[in-house]
Motif scaffolding. Structure first.
Motif, PDB file in Angstrom:
ATOM      1  N   ASP A 120       0.829  -1.206   0.000  1.00  0.00           N
ATOM      2  CA  ASP A 120       0.000   0.000   0.000  1.00  0.00           C
ATOM      3  C   ASP A 120       0.864   1.256   0.000  1.00  0.00           C
ATOM      4  OD1 ASP A 120       0.876   0.497   2.595  1.00  0.00           O
ATOM      5  OD2 ASP A 120      -0.871  -0.406   3.526  1.00  0.00           O
ATOM      6  N   ALA A 121       0.255   2.331  -0.477  1.00  0.00           N
ATOM      7  CA  ALA A 121       0.906   3.639  -0.528  1.00  0.00           C
ATOM      8  C   ALA A 121      -0.174   4.702  -0.425  1.00  0.00           C
ATOM      9  CB  ALA A 121       1.704   3.801  -1.820  1.00  0.00           C
ATOM     10  N   ASP A 122       0.177   5.832   0.110  1.00  0.00           N
ATOM     11  CA  ASP A 122      -0.792   6.919   0.273  1.00  0.00           C
ATOM     12  C   ASP A 122      -1.383   7.321  -1.076  1.00  0.00           C
ATOM     13  OD1 ASP A 122      -0.298   6.946   2.967  1.00  0.00           O
ATOM     14  OD2 ASP A 122       1.131   8.616   2.889  1.00  0.00           O
ATOM     15  N   GLY A 123      -2.714   7.422  -1.105  1.00  0.00           N
ATOM     16  CA  GLY A 123      -3.396   7.842  -2.322  1.00  0.00           C
ATOM     17  C   GLY A 123      -3.691   6.731  -3.292  1.00  0.00           C
ATOM     18  N   TYR A 124      -3.305   5.500  -2.942  1.00  0.00           N
ATOM     19  CA  TYR A 124      -3.512   4.361  -3.829  1.00  0.00           C
ATOM     20  C   TYR A 124      -4.343   3.286  -3.131  1.00  0.00           C
ATOM     21  CZ  TYR A 124       0.143   6.354  -6.784  1.00  0.00           C
ATOM     22  OH  TYR A 124       0.885   7.189  -7.590  1.00  0.00           O
ATOM     23  N   ALA A 125      -5.152   2.594  -3.909  1.00  0.00           N
ATOM     24  CA  ALA A 125      -5.886   1.457  -3.359  1.00  0.00           C
ATOM     25  C   ALA A 125      -4.891   0.345  -3.058  1.00  0.00           C
ATOM     26  CB  ALA A 125      -6.936   0.977  -4.364  1.00  0.00           C
ATOM     27  N   PRO A 126      -5.024  -0.329  -1.914  1.00  0.00           N
ATOM     28  CA  PRO A 126      -4.045  -1.356  -1.549  1.00  0.00           C
ATOM     29  C   PRO A 126      -4.116  -2.570  -2.459  1.00  0.00           C
ATOM     30  CG  PRO A 126      -5.869  -1.365  -0.011  1.00  0.00           C
ATOM     31  CD  PRO A 126      -6.075  -0.166  -0.890  1.00  0.00           C
ATOM     32  N   PHE A 127      -2.970  -3.211  -2.616  1.00  0.00           N
ATOM     33  CA  PHE A 127      -2.865  -4.475  -3.344  1.00  0.00           C
ATOM     34  C   PHE A 127      -2.804  -5.576  -2.298  1.00  0.00           C
ATOM     35  CE2 PHE A 127      -0.186  -7.942  -4.769  1.00  0.00           C
ATOM     36  CZ  PHE A 127      -0.608  -8.199  -6.065  1.00  0.00           C
ATOM     37  N   VAL A 128      -3.731  -6.531  -2.358  1.00  0.00           N
ATOM     38  CA  VAL A 128      -3.787  -7.614  -1.379  1.00  0.00           C
ATOM     39  C   VAL A 128      -3.884  -8.935  -2.130  1.00  0.00           C
ATOM     40  CG1 VAL A 128      -5.009  -8.601   0.594  1.00  0.00           C
ATOM     41  CG2 VAL A 128      -4.945  -6.122   0.289  1.00  0.00           C
ATOM     42  N   ARG A 129      -3.070  -9.908  -1.709  1.00  0.00           N
ATOM     43  CA  ARG A 129      -3.106 -11.211  -2.363  1.00  0.00           C
ATOM     44  C   ARG A 129      -2.759 -12.311  -1.357  1.00  0.00           C
ATOM     45  NH1 ARG A 129       0.195 -12.305  -7.832  1.00  0.00           N
ATOM     46  NH2 ARG A 129      -1.217 -10.632  -8.473  1.00  0.00           N
ATOM     47  N   VAL A 177      -8.982 -13.730  -3.832  1.00  0.00           N
ATOM     48  CA  VAL A 177      -7.941 -12.752  -4.135  1.00  0.00           C
ATOM     49  C   VAL A 177      -8.545 -11.360  -4.123  1.00  0.00           C
ATOM     50  CG1 VAL A 177      -6.589 -14.361  -5.525  1.00  0.00           C
ATOM     51  CG2 VAL A 177      -8.319 -12.946  -6.629  1.00  0.00           C
ATOM     52  N   GLU A 178      -7.692 -10.386  -3.928  1.00  0.00           N
ATOM     53  CA  GLU A 178      -8.114  -8.988  -3.883  1.00  0.00           C
ATOM     54  C   GLU A 178      -7.084  -8.176  -4.630  1.00  0.00           C
ATOM     55  OE1 GLU A 178      -8.581  -5.573  -0.432  1.00  0.00           O
ATOM     56  OE2 GLU A 178      -9.332  -7.600  -0.025  1.00  0.00           O
ATOM     57  N   ALA A 179      -7.540  -7.257  -5.496  1.00  0.00           N
ATOM     58  CA  ALA A 179      -6.594  -6.486  -6.299  1.00  0.00           C
ATOM     59  C   ALA A 179      -7.157  -5.116  -6.606  1.00  0.00           C
ATOM     60  CB  ALA A 179      -6.271  -7.222  -7.594  1.00  0.00           C
ATOM     61  N   SER A 180      -6.261  -4.156  -6.709  1.00  0.00           N
ATOM     62  CA  SER A 180      -6.635  -2.819  -7.158  1.00  0.00           C
ATOM     63  C   SER A 180      -6.714  -2.827  -8.680  1.00  0.00           C
ATOM     64  CB  SER A 180      -5.599  -1.791  -6.698  1.00  0.00           C
ATOM     65  OG  SER A 180      -5.460  -1.812  -5.299  1.00  0.00           O
ATOM     66  N   VAL A 181      -7.791  -2.287  -9.220  1.00  0.00           N
ATOM     67  CA  VAL A 181      -7.981  -2.279 -10.669  1.00  0.00           C
ATOM     68  C   VAL A 181      -8.496  -0.914 -11.104  1.00  0.00           C
ATOM     69  CG1 VAL A 181      -8.444  -4.757 -10.826  1.00  0.00           C
ATOM     70  CG2 VAL A 181     -10.335  -3.179 -10.430  1.00  0.00           C
ATOM     71  N   PRO A 182      -8.204  -0.508 -12.332  1.00  0.00           N
ATOM     72  CA  PRO A 182      -8.783   0.732 -12.843  1.00  0.00           C
ATOM     73  C   PRO A 182     -10.305   0.602 -12.922  1.00  0.00           C
ATOM     74  CG  PRO A 182      -6.954  -0.020 -14.214  1.00  0.00           C
ATOM     75  CD  PRO A 182      -7.282  -1.136 -13.294  1.00  0.00           C
ATOM     76  N   SER A 183     -10.999   1.718 -12.822  1.00  0.00           N
ATOM     77  CA  SER A 183     -12.450   1.670 -12.951  1.00  0.00           C
ATOM     78  C   SER A 183     -12.839   1.249 -14.356  1.00  0.00           C
ATOM     79  CB  SER A 183     -13.046   3.040 -12.630  1.00  0.00           C
ATOM     80  OG  SER A 183     -12.538   4.026 -13.518  1.00  0.00           O
TER      81      SER A 183
END
Length: 265
Positions: A120-129, A177-183
């Protein structure tokens, strides 16, 4: 160590080593860390002992190579590449480091086994796997962080669980699984041995956390399908009727066509 306090023993060994630089204390630290199940740190101390100890000192540990080989099977090497440098990397809810410059991996040794990886990083959706760290092996993960203002989070689970999940052609691991993706729309494909590959489309909105569960259909062998045996039964029955008709003799006077005729006049 005799009092079953390996944490205190490690700290004492460490302070003693800082004073004396006696390689024997490296082995003692390794034993204490192994008792604490901190296998990566134990392995590092054992390997340093093997490198620095004199032949006479090494001879006092006749099974050192076997001990090192055994510990290596409990340790996995993880490399993480992220598009955002300086992102925090957590494994099993513990921070293990920060991502390097874009394209450069962060390397870390960890206890092998199932784990949750988060970047994770500020301003970004977290990446979780969810991952399985292979004992004696390595695992490489590429984490793509998406700005919160431009994307959302997609969570994919399967029934039955544990299927391999691909989103837009990129493998994310085994469900859930969980992932950040573009809208926008995304193609989800799930695969599991013994089941049909299944795909579906999912639309994720900006800032949305979208969860989807994909049900997999079984790949039942043809010989186990009811209609297969029903068809076989019908064919067998028809064949029996034809055989009976072909080999059953009739009296010459029982037909409906007069002798010498081949059909209706």
């Amino acid at each position: 160590m005799a009092a079953f306090k390996p944490g205190d023993a490690f700290e004492a060994y460490k302070r003693a080593y800082e004073i004396t630089r006696d390689p024997a204390l490296l082995y003692n630290m390794g034993r204490a860390l192994e008792a604490l199940e901190d296998y990566p740190s134990a392995l590092a101390r054992y390997e340093e002992f093997a490198r620095l100890a004199s032949p006479e000192l090494r001879a006092r540990v006749p099974k050192l190579d076997e001990a090192i080989a055994s510990i290596r099977l409990r340790v996995a090497k993880l490399s993480v590449v992220c598009n955002i440098p300086g992102a925090r990397v957590l494994v099993r809810d513990r921070t293990v480091g920060d991502t390097a410059a874009a394209g450069e991996p962060l390397f870390v040794s960890l206890v092998a086994g199932p784990a949750t990886l988060e970047v994770d990083a500020d301003g970004y959706a977290p990446f979780v796997r969810s991952v399985v760290l292979p004992g004696g092996g390595s695992l490489a993960v590429e984490a793509q962080l998406v700005p919160k203002a431009m994307g959302g989070v997609l969570v994919v689970d399967t029934q039955p669980g544990g299927a391999t999940v691909l989103v837009d052609g990129r493998a994310l691991g085994n469900a859930p699984v969980e992932a950040s993706v573009p809208s926008g729309p995304h193609q989800v494909v799930v695969r599991l041995p013994g089941f049909l590959e299944t795909s579906t489309s999912v639309v994720v909105g900006v800032g949305e956390r979208r969860a989807v569960t994909v049900k997999l259909g079984t790949t039942t062998p043809m010989t186990q399908k009811w209609w297969f045996w029903a068809s076989i039964g019908a064919v067998v029955a028809t064949g029996a009727i034809v055989t009976i008709a072909a080999f059953t003799e009739r009296s010459p006077g029982t037909g409906t066509i007069a002798p010498g005729q081949t059909g209706a006049p």
